[in-house]
Design an enzyme around this catalytic site. Sequence first.
Site, PDB file in Angstrom:
ATOM      1  N   GLU A 117     -41.940 -10.138   8.681  1.00 49.79           N
ATOM      2  CA  GLU A 117     -40.850  -9.502   7.935  1.00 49.79           C
ATOM      3  C   GLU A 117     -41.283  -8.933   6.585  1.00 49.79           C
ATOM      4  OE1 GLU A 117     -38.259  -8.550   9.244  1.00 49.79           O
ATOM      5  OE2 GLU A 117     -37.523  -9.962  10.722  1.00 49.79           O
ATOM      6  N   GLY A 172     -31.510  -6.777  13.428  1.00 47.90           N
ATOM      7  CA  GLY A 172     -31.620  -5.425  13.983  1.00 47.90           C
ATOM      8  C   GLY A 172     -31.792  -4.412  12.863  1.00 47.90           C
ATOM      9  N   ASP A 182     -40.228 -12.056  15.493  1.00 49.90           N
ATOM     10  CA  ASP A 182     -40.393 -11.934  14.035  1.00 49.90           C
ATOM     11  C   ASP A 182     -40.171 -13.275  13.349  1.00 49.90           C
ATOM     12  OD1 ASP A 182     -40.901  -9.076  13.861  1.00 49.90           O
ATOM     13  OD2 ASP A 182     -38.876  -8.892  14.682  1.00 49.90           O
ATOM     14  N   ASP A 234     -39.070 -16.261  20.250  1.00 53.75           N
ATOM     15  CA  ASP A 234     -38.635 -15.231  19.314  1.00 53.75           C
ATOM     16  C   ASP A 234     -39.916 -14.538  18.814  1.00 53.75           C
ATOM     17  OD1 ASP A 234     -37.129 -13.841  17.242  1.00 53.75           O
ATOM     18  OD2 ASP A 234     -37.980 -15.321  15.862  1.00 53.75           O
TER      19      ASP A 234
HETATM   20  C1  XBP Z   1     -35.869  -9.928  13.663  1.00 49.50           C
HETATM   21  C2  XBP Z   1     -34.992  -8.820  13.304  1.00 49.50           C
HETATM   22  C3  XBP Z   1     -35.492  -7.450  13.436  1.00 49.50           C
HETATM   23  C4  XBP Z   1     -36.614  -7.108  12.486  1.00 49.50           C
HETATM   24  C5  XBP Z   1     -36.768  -5.625  12.374  1.00 49.50           C
HETATM   25  O1  XBP Z   1     -35.366 -10.509  14.832  1.00 49.50           O
HETATM   26  O2  XBP Z   1     -33.851  -9.019  12.942  1.00 49.50           O
HETATM   27  O3  XBP Z   1     -34.428  -6.600  13.173  1.00 49.50           O
HETATM   28  O4  XBP Z   1     -36.297  -7.580  11.185  1.00 49.50           O
HETATM   29  O5  XBP Z   1     -37.019  -5.057  13.615  1.00 49.50           O
HETATM   30  P1  XBP Z   1     -36.156 -11.608  15.707  1.00 49.50           P
HETATM   31  P2  XBP Z   1     -36.250  -3.719  14.105  1.00 49.50           P
HETATM   32  O6  XBP Z   1     -36.642 -12.668  14.748  1.00 49.50           O
HETATM   33  O7  XBP Z   1     -35.098 -12.092  16.611  1.00 49.50           O
HETATM   34  O8  XBP Z   1     -37.272 -10.952  16.427  1.00 49.50           O
HETATM   35  O9  XBP Z   1     -36.229  -2.803  12.915  1.00 49.50           O
HETATM   36  O10 XBP Z   1     -37.093  -3.193  15.240  1.00 49.50           O
HETATM   37  O11 XBP Z   1     -34.878  -4.169  14.497  1.00 49.50           O
HETATM   38 MG    MG Z   2     -37.126 -14.514  14.021  1.00 41.88          MG
END
Ligand code: XBP
Ligand code: MG
Length: 258
Positions: A22, A56, A15, A13
Amino acid sequence: MNTTKKLQAVLFDVDGTLADTEQDGHRIAFNAAFKQYDLDWDWDVDLYGDLLQVTGGKERIRHYIEKYVPALLDKSDLAEWIAGLHKTKTKYFESLMEAGNIPLRPGVARLIRELRHEKVKLAIATTTTMENVTALLKSTLGEESIGWFDIIGAGDIVPSKKPAPDIYHWVLTQLSLPAHQCIAIEDSENGLKSALAASLPTLITVSGYTRSQNFSGATTVVSDLGEPTQPFKLISGSNPENGWINYQVLNKLVSHAA
Ligand code: XBP
Ligand code: MG
């Protein structure tokens, strides 16, 4: 049985897992985009924690509108407007990454290096955009690191984002590997649900916003990947019997899960 041949690929993953992006990355970029659009929206640290339940960025903006600014739902071009706002947010996020203010989490660079040495395939399965993934990789591991990943599954490439399994299914199909020969590394409950629904053994490294989430079903939950000089804390699950996650530990976790 020779367990050392078991692990074929690690699916990361992004983020919260590769880096704590975040609070000081995405949240700041959303707020900067709102400002550029003359919106008085301010996603503070606590509110953003709640909004993270929706994965997202575009989906999160729509959820915010539904909850806090429902009058906007009458906008005839709402989907395009959200897409434009999100594109602006992505630009801000890329600049933040270029500035190099967000480091990789402990153990990430080391583990990637070790897995490459062991010829284990590397993949990414994320909800965020490809632009954001490449910006983070470039700023932390250098431009060439993008090529270290056999497959990068990102953003809108699948119809449903995490907690749906779509992105993990997509990555596994591209890798031509069965889930039981791979392991996912995640930081969130939504990510765990997604990986488990694709039958992947999953290691959790908790992050700032996800510490108190429910990780039942995870193979192991640790504070971070750890380093020889800075061991992780075991939170739950099978004990890796080592202070840092490495190739051997991942191999063991996968063979025990199989
Ligand atoms: C993290 C998310 C993303 C980010 C923002 O998902 O939910 O939406 O917060 O990125 P993961 P975008 O941990 O699965 O990577 O604005 O590009 O969606
Ligand atoms: Mg994540």
